[in-house]
Design an enzyme around this catalytic site. Structure first.
Site, PDB file in Angstrom:
ATOM      1  N   CYS A  31       0.920  -1.126   0.009  1.00  0.00           N
ATOM      2  CA  CYS A  31      -0.144   0.154  -0.342  1.00  0.00           C
ATOM      3  C   CYS A  31       1.187   1.080   0.240  1.00  0.00           C
ATOM      4  O   CYS A  31       1.815   1.672   0.911  1.00  0.00           O
ATOM      5  CB  CYS A  31      -0.924   0.050   1.293  1.00  0.00           C
ATOM      6  N   CYS A  34      -0.227   4.092   3.093  1.00  0.00           N
ATOM      7  CA  CYS A  34       0.401   3.337   4.278  1.00  0.00           C
ATOM      8  C   CYS A  34       1.991   3.917   4.295  1.00  0.00           C
ATOM      9  O   CYS A  34       2.327   4.236   5.324  1.00  0.00           O
ATOM     10  CB  CYS A  34       0.439   1.666   4.269  1.00  0.00           C
TER      11      CYS A  34
END
Length: 106
Positions: A31, A34
């Site tokens: 991700c 993230c």
């Protein structure tokens, strides 16, 4: 103190039974957003260390808790107080925004 890694097994002790609020960052290695907010969360965890614990849970390695909580999109940050989720924020944001949101919820 830096962010704390939380697992399905340690979630109850580290988050639900914590004596101070815990912000759990649900994330995964693949991700991009993230990874973008990770340094900001590290800094916030040091700046607000006396008020809140910032924990990270990898949803690929731990599927139980994210599954129970219905985590579908990441990054998802959920603030727990006294063992209950009281606020959540979905998606990446600049550090100032993340910190402001967290402080307003504490």
């Amino acid at each position: 103190m830096a962010t704390k890694t939380v697992t399905d097994d340690s979630f109850k002790t580290d988050v639900l039974e914590s004596d101070k609020p815990v912000l759990v960052d649900f994330w995964a290695d693949w991700c991009g957003p993230c990874k973008m907010i990770a340094p900001a969360l590290e800094e916030i965890s040091e700046e607000l260390a006396d008020q809140v614990t910032i924990a990270k849970m990898d949803i690929m390695e731990n599927t139980g808790i994210p599954g129970e909580m219905g985590v579908q999109s990441i990054p998802l940050m959920v603030l727990f107080k006294d063992g209950k989720p009281v606020a959540q924020k979905l998606g990446a944001a600049p550090k100032s925004q993340l910190k402001g949101w967290l402080e307003s919820e504490l």
